[in-house]
Write an enzyme that holds these catalytic residues in place. Sequence first.
Site, mmCIF file in Angstrom:
data_model
loop_
_atom_site.group_PDB
_atom_site.id
_atom_site.type_symbol
_atom_site.label_atom_id
_atom_site.label_comp_id
_atom_site.label_asym_id
_atom_site.label_seq_id
_atom_site.Cartn_x
_atom_site.Cartn_y
_atom_site.Cartn_z
ATOM 1 C CG HIS A 183 -3.775 3.151 1.246
ATOM 2 N ND1 HIS A 183 -4.064 2.664 -0.006
ATOM 3 C CD2 HIS A 183 -3.862 2.100 2.106
ATOM 4 C CE1 HIS A 183 -4.310 1.361 0.092
ATOM 5 N NE2 HIS A 183 -4.198 0.999 1.357
ATOM 6 C CB CYS A 225 -0.927 0.008 1.200
ATOM 7 S SG CYS A 225 -2.010 -1.419 1.194
ATOM 8 C CG ASN A 272 -6.752 -1.375 0.040
ATOM 9 O OD1 ASN A 272 -5.965 -0.923 -0.776
ATOM 10 N ND2 ASN A 272 -6.402 -1.737 1.258
HETATM 11 O O1 UT7 Z 1 -4.181 -1.232 3.016
HETATM 12 C C1 UT7 Z 1 -4.131 -1.698 4.329
HETATM 13 C C2 UT7 Z 1 -4.890 -2.944 4.317
HETATM 14 N N1 UT7 Z 1 -5.916 -3.207 5.200
HETATM 15 C C3 UT7 Z 1 -6.569 -2.408 6.057
HETATM 16 O O2 UT7 Z 1 -6.329 -1.259 6.241
HETATM 17 C C4 UT7 Z 1 -7.650 -3.101 6.827
HETATM 18 C C5 UT7 Z 1 -7.724 -2.653 8.254
HETATM 19 N N2 UT7 Z 1 -8.783 -3.340 8.998
HETATM 20 C C6 UT7 Z 1 -10.079 -3.189 8.702
HETATM 21 O O3 UT7 Z 1 -10.436 -2.462 7.793
HETATM 22 C C7 UT7 Z 1 -11.101 -3.891 9.583
HETATM 23 O O4 UT7 Z 1 -10.440 -4.501 10.661
HETATM 24 C C8 UT7 Z 1 -11.957 -4.942 8.822
HETATM 25 C C9 UT7 Z 1 -12.872 -4.237 7.830
HETATM 26 C C10 UT7 Z 1 -11.057 -5.939 8.115
HETATM 27 C C11 UT7 Z 1 -12.832 -5.707 9.818
HETATM 28 O O5 UT7 Z 1 -13.623 -4.819 10.561
HETATM 29 P P1 UT7 Z 1 -13.738 -5.007 12.136
HETATM 30 O O6 UT7 Z 1 -14.702 -4.018 12.614
HETATM 31 O O7 UT7 Z 1 -12.342 -4.958 12.698
HETATM 32 O O8 UT7 Z 1 -14.375 -6.433 12.247
HETATM 33 P P2 UT7 Z 1 -13.818 -7.694 13.037
HETATM 34 O O9 UT7 Z 1 -12.600 -8.220 12.362
HETATM 35 O O10 UT7 Z 1 -13.746 -7.330 14.473
HETATM 36 O O11 UT7 Z 1 -14.991 -8.724 12.803
HETATM 37 C C12 UT7 Z 1 -16.293 -8.507 13.326
HETATM 38 C C13 UT7 Z 1 -17.164 -9.683 12.922
HETATM 39 C C14 UT7 Z 1 -16.510 -11.046 13.136
HETATM 40 O O12 UT7 Z 1 -17.529 -11.932 13.601
HETATM 41 P P3 UT7 Z 1 -17.647 -12.285 15.166
HETATM 42 O O13 UT7 Z 1 -16.324 -12.884 15.545
HETATM 43 O O14 UT7 Z 1 -17.904 -10.960 15.835
HETATM 44 O O15 UT7 Z 1 -18.794 -13.230 15.190
HETATM 45 C C15 UT7 Z 1 -16.084 -11.451 11.745
HETATM 46 O O16 UT7 Z 1 -16.048 -12.858 11.591
HETATM 47 O O17 UT7 Z 1 -17.451 -9.610 11.515
HETATM 48 C C16 UT7 Z 1 -17.178 -10.871 10.892
HETATM 49 N N3 UT7 Z 1 -16.782 -10.623 9.500
HETATM 50 C C17 UT7 Z 1 -17.655 -10.508 8.496
HETATM 51 N N4 UT7 Z 1 -18.994 -10.600 8.455
HETATM 52 C C18 UT7 Z 1 -19.601 -10.427 7.265
HETATM 53 C C19 UT7 Z 1 -15.529 -10.446 9.006
HETATM 54 N N5 UT7 Z 1 -15.588 -10.217 7.688
HETATM 55 C C20 UT7 Z 1 -16.900 -10.256 7.349
HETATM 56 C C21 UT7 Z 1 -17.591 -10.085 6.133
HETATM 57 N N6 UT7 Z 1 -18.938 -10.177 6.148
HETATM 58 N N7 UT7 Z 1 -16.956 -9.814 4.965
#
Ligand code: UT7
Length: 330
Positions: free
Chosen positions: A256, A112, A287
């Site tokens: 980004h 990135c 992204n």
């Molecule tokens: O360029 C740099 C690259 N990446 C980034 O900058 C990404 C940085 N991180 C993020 O953007 C966020 O952490 C995410 C968007 C990846 C995830 O958001 P979050 O609010 O941190 O969610 P989480 O990982 O805490 O997950 C919450 C819930 C989980 O379920 P449980 O354990 O609460 O039952 C996940 O399993 O959401 C679930 N989950 C989904 N549900 C539906 C994870 N991905 C998905 C999905 N659809 N695609």
Amino acid sequence: MRKAYIDAIGMYVPSNVVTNKDLEGRMDTSDEWIRERSGIEERHHVDGECTTDLALKAAEEALEKAGMTPEDVDHIIFSTMANDYFVPGGGPMMTRRLGIPGTPALDIRMACSGFLYGLSVAKAFIESGAYDNVLLITSEVQSVALDFSTAGRDTAVLFGDGAAATILKATDEDRGLLSVKTHSDGRYAEDLMLRTPSTLDNPFLTNELLDKGYGRVVMNGRSVFKHAITKFPAVINEALDAAGVNKRDVKLVVPHQANLRITEAVANRLDLELHKVVYSNIQKYGNTTSASIPIALYEALQEGRIEPGDKIVVASFGAGFTWGASVMTW
Ligand code: UT7
């Protein structure tokens, strides 16, 4: 003093649009979850195109806008996470695609932060007098390396394919790149990576490794998020200090495009108004890794949000971890 400035930007995204609803049919996810957690509504995925196909389209547009032919390019800098071949890199491939054999080209693999690292190299090349016209290509085909099953949903929904090409030229006028600051920290390498092919394994590519998912992008989203929201503001302030620019004089910050919530958090921490001063177009593209900043700059320019003389900031955070920021006078 001789400075480097951005003369033109071209961009290209594949025509194949993939909406959140489309992804609902491939894994256990929902349009609502993706919008709320990331701000993304749709992204573009290749349909048979490779990384240099996208790069070529973007480069042709940038060259045309700059009034240049490929022969006018003194050096290519090529940034991607996914090249046509593992070796050689996309830089030499682009000399073939553009029909300019013999032109120096180098690859950078800074995920990135590829655009920021590319700016830092282009700035040094131009300020030193080594080159006058540098073509910085950022081209990403990520959809081929994502896991579209429910197991990969936290990562697969976020990324999109796309390319940008940025032409940097030399000037003695009062414009151009004032500062570029870059950082990296390999302690967090495994928090966002694509492991295989890898020299950790011998042989470095087997069906067993692929079956383990090592050929897919994996991410610890919470860790990336946590570090991003502190590193972005810190490096932006560092680049502003180095440039001697007050943040109140900045017309637009183009970060980004990783997640709208990260962009909101950065705007809050810097006390800058989201949408007015901090730009976002993640809803349309997801992204696109190193292409995301120049694609956003391209659209901000098209929307009339950037004018000559404006102070502009660009900033990145991503795999490595790597991060960086640059301040420029447009
Ligand atoms: O360029 C740099 C690259 N990446 C980034 O900058 C990404 C940085 N991180 C993020 O953007 C966020 O952490 C995410 C968007 C990846 C995830 O958001 P979050 O609010 O941190 O969610 P989480 O990982 O805490 O997950 C919450 C819930 C989980 O379920 P449980 O354990 O609460 O039952 C996940 O399993 O959401 C679930 N989950 C989904 N549900 C539906 C994870 N991905 C998905 C999905 N659809 N695609």
